[in-house]
Design a protein around this motif. Structure first.
Motif, mmCIF file in Angstrom:
data_model
loop_
_atom_site.group_PDB
_atom_site.id
_atom_site.type_symbol
_atom_site.label_atom_id
_atom_site.label_comp_id
_atom_site.label_asym_id
_atom_site.label_seq_id
_atom_site.Cartn_x
_atom_site.Cartn_y
_atom_site.Cartn_z
ATOM 1 N N LEU A 62 -1.658 -0.607 1.949
ATOM 2 C CA LEU A 62 -2.215 -1.457 3.005
ATOM 3 C C LEU A 62 -1.346 -1.478 4.250
ATOM 4 N N SER A 63 -0.418 -0.537 4.339
ATOM 5 C CA SER A 63 0.417 -0.403 5.532
ATOM 6 C C SER A 63 -0.351 0.292 6.654
ATOM 7 N N PRO A 64 -0.051 -0.020 7.920
ATOM 8 C CA PRO A 64 -0.679 0.713 9.021
ATOM 9 C C PRO A 64 -0.388 2.205 8.986
ATOM 10 N N ALA A 65 0.670 2.599 8.275
ATOM 11 C CA ALA A 65 1.032 4.010 8.194
ATOM 12 C C ALA A 65 0.227 4.774 7.151
ATOM 13 N N PHE A 66 -0.496 4.071 6.270
ATOM 14 C CA PHE A 66 -1.276 4.763 5.253
ATOM 15 C C PHE A 66 -2.455 5.456 5.941
ATOM 16 N N PRO A 67 -2.625 6.760 5.724
ATOM 17 C CA PRO A 67 -3.535 7.556 6.571
ATOM 18 C C PRO A 67 -5.016 7.442 6.220
ATOM 19 N N VAL A 68 -5.590 6.260 6.474
ATOM 20 C CA VAL A 68 -7.035 6.111 6.312
ATOM 21 C C VAL A 68 -7.746 6.077 7.670
ATOM 22 N N GLY A 69 -6.986 6.181 8.757
ATOM 23 C CA GLY A 69 -7.587 6.210 10.091
ATOM 24 C C GLY A 69 -8.016 4.865 10.621
ATOM 25 N N ILE A 157 -6.579 10.045 -1.017
ATOM 26 C CA ILE A 157 -5.127 9.974 -1.004
ATOM 27 C C ILE A 157 -4.597 9.366 -2.298
ATOM 28 N N ALA A 158 -5.275 8.353 -2.796
ATOM 29 C CA ALA A 158 -4.854 7.722 -4.051
ATOM 30 C C ALA A 158 -4.908 8.721 -5.200
ATOM 31 N N ARG A 159 -5.944 9.529 -5.252
ATOM 32 C CA ARG A 159 -6.074 10.497 -6.343
ATOM 33 C C ARG A 159 -5.056 11.627 -6.206
ATOM 34 N N SER A 160 -4.675 11.940 -4.975
ATOM 35 C CA SER A 160 -3.718 13.032 -4.753
ATOM 36 C C SER A 160 -2.280 12.600 -4.997
ATOM 37 N N ALA A 161 -1.930 11.398 -4.526
ATOM 38 C CA ALA A 161 -0.534 10.964 -4.577
ATOM 39 C C ALA A 161 -0.267 9.847 -5.571
ATOM 40 N N TRP A 162 -1.300 9.078 -5.943
ATOM 41 C CA TRP A 162 -1.102 7.891 -6.778
ATOM 42 C C TRP A 162 -2.075 7.867 -7.953
ATOM 43 N N ASN A 163 -2.356 9.001 -8.524
ATOM 44 C CA ASN A 163 -3.340 9.033 -9.605
ATOM 45 C C ASN A 163 -2.795 8.322 -10.849
ATOM 46 N N CYS A 164 -3.690 7.861 -11.690
ATOM 47 C CA CYS A 164 -3.300 7.174 -12.916
ATOM 48 C C CYS A 164 -4.439 7.297 -13.922
ATOM 49 N N ASP A 165 -4.170 6.969 -15.165
ATOM 50 C CA ASP A 165 -5.197 7.018 -16.194
ATOM 51 C C ASP A 165 -6.355 6.095 -15.830
ATOM 52 N N GLY A 166 -7.547 6.618 -15.896
ATOM 53 C CA GLY A 166 -8.735 5.823 -15.634
ATOM 54 C C GLY A 166 -9.241 5.866 -14.210
ATOM 55 N N LEU A 167 -8.421 6.328 -13.274
ATOM 56 C CA LEU A 167 -8.844 6.317 -11.865
ATOM 57 C C LEU A 167 -9.984 7.298 -11.617
ATOM 58 N N GLU A 196 -5.403 -11.180 -7.065
ATOM 59 C CA GLU A 196 -5.082 -12.025 -5.916
ATOM 60 C C GLU A 196 -4.161 -11.356 -4.903
ATOM 61 N N PRO A 197 -3.038 -10.771 -5.303
ATOM 62 C CA PRO A 197 -2.221 -10.100 -4.288
ATOM 63 C C PRO A 197 -2.922 -8.904 -3.664
ATOM 64 N N SER A 198 -3.754 -8.196 -4.438
ATOM 65 C CA SER A 198 -4.512 -7.075 -3.870
ATOM 66 C C SER A 198 -5.439 -7.560 -2.769
ATOM 67 N N LEU A 199 -6.119 -8.671 -3.017
ATOM 68 C CA LEU A 199 -7.058 -9.215 -2.038
ATOM 69 C C LEU A 199 -6.341 -9.719 -0.788
ATOM 70 N N HIS A 200 -5.257 -10.460 -0.965
ATOM 71 C CA HIS A 200 -4.524 -10.971 0.191
ATOM 72 C C HIS A 200 -3.950 -9.836 1.026
ATOM 73 N N ALA A 201 -3.419 -8.801 0.378
ATOM 74 C CA ALA A 201 -2.875 -7.663 1.122
ATOM 75 C C ALA A 201 -3.974 -6.951 1.902
ATOM 76 N N PHE A 202 -5.150 -6.821 1.290
ATOM 77 C CA PHE A 202 -6.279 -6.172 1.969
ATOM 78 C C PHE A 202 -6.702 -6.966 3.205
ATOM 79 N N LEU A 203 -6.884 -8.268 3.057
ATOM 80 C CA LEU A 203 -7.322 -9.086 4.196
ATOM 81 C C LEU A 203 -6.269 -9.090 5.305
ATOM 82 N N HIS A 204 -5.000 -9.129 4.929
ATOM 83 C CA HIS A 204 -3.951 -9.064 5.950
ATOM 84 C C HIS A 204 -4.019 -7.752 6.715
ATOM 85 N N ALA A 205 -4.257 -6.643 6.009
ATOM 86 C CA ALA A 205 -4.347 -5.343 6.666
ATOM 87 C C ALA A 205 -5.539 -5.276 7.611
ATOM 88 N N VAL A 206 -6.682 -5.805 7.170
ATOM 89 C CA VAL A 206 -7.882 -5.794 8.008
ATOM 90 C C VAL A 206 -7.672 -6.623 9.275
#
Length: 275
Positions: A62-69, A157-167, A196-206
């Protein structure tokens, strides 16, 4: 990026400084409760390691540097500035507060929550229906481009750099386009990062990205941008709680002017942003 982390029992206190092209976002000493399982006997550091990994990933994704444009979209704010609806920090704050609590912010938060729960429960049918609904739940062509392009980039990007079981299985279960909030909820759940932290981080990024767009368009200085971010803090918290308590039946928007702005932006004569 400078991070200070103090762990007290099961609470992480953090200070994060994130710098994007035209906006600096700061979170100071915000508790993030990470509900993880108890560590095995004789391994007192296991829970701390899991919490640190979850925090690291959320800060990255959720950083501004994460390349989602995200920096290339304004969610209709560009037209609102040209039309005179947004002219200074006060009108920007009011516009964003409405978008957050009564518009796309709340709806996206609900989609993230429901996606996270569907993946956590391994409910592929529910996840597929949700992904389809979220992809259709947009007011304009440019808003569709914005959320679907960011969602696609986030998943790739998640699948390329942060993949995990079940993704991969969760992505396949969606069966089609995955919009941004669904993508964040899906990946967070696949990595067993609490809701909860996932949601708060997302809203902060938006919200930070909206402010960054406003700062470039009005324009605003960095201090005024931070004042807007600070004034939106309680609304972010309240919106997150509403979304956690909500069902899909509670989805709805009351921000007609913001929806109109996203439509009018499609034919705006001069544009810096893609939406």
């Amino acid at each position: 990026m400078t991070t200070r982390r103090t762990i007290t029992h099961r609470t992480i206190m953090i200070t994060i400084t994130m710098t994007s092209i035209a906006n600096t976002s700061t979170i100071t000493a915000i508790p993030m409760l990470m509900t993880t399982s108890r560590p095995p006997a004789g391994d007192p550091g296991a829970m701390e390691e899991a919490e640190a990994a979850a925090l690291y990933r959320l800060m990255t994704w959720l950083s501004p540097a994460f390349p989602v444009g995200a920096f290339s979209y304004s969610s209709g704010i560009e037209w609102a500035v040209e039309a005179g609806d947004i002219a200074d920090s006060s009108t920007l704050r009011d516009w964003l507060a409405a978008m957050l609590a009564e518009g796309s912010g709340f709806c996206d938060a609900v989609f993230l929550v429901q996606a996270h729960r569907a993946v956590s429960m391994h409910d592929d049918a529910r996840l597929r229906d949700l992904a389809e609904l979220a992809a259709a739940f947009v007011p304009s062509r440019e808003r569709q481009l914005e959320t679907s392009a960011q969602g696609r980039a986030f998943i790739e990007i998640a699948r390329s750099a942060w993949n995990c079981d079940g993704l991969d299985g969760a992505v396949a279960a969606c069966g089609g386009a995955i919009v941004y909030p669904v993508a964040v909820g899906l990946v967070s759940a696949a990595h067993a990062i609490p809701l909860e932290p996932s949601l708060h981080a997302f809203l902060h990024a938006v919200v930070s990205n909206w402010i960054s767009a406003g700062a470039r368009l009005i324009p605003l200085g960095q201090t005024d941008s931070q004042r807007v971010l600070a004034r939106l803090e309680p609304i972010v918290a309240a919106t997150a709680q509403r979304a956690i308590d909500a069902s899909l039946d509670d989805l709805g928007s009351a921000t007609f002017r913001a929806d109109l702005a996203s439509m009018r932006h499609e034919t705006q004569y001069t544009r810096l942003f893609r939406s």
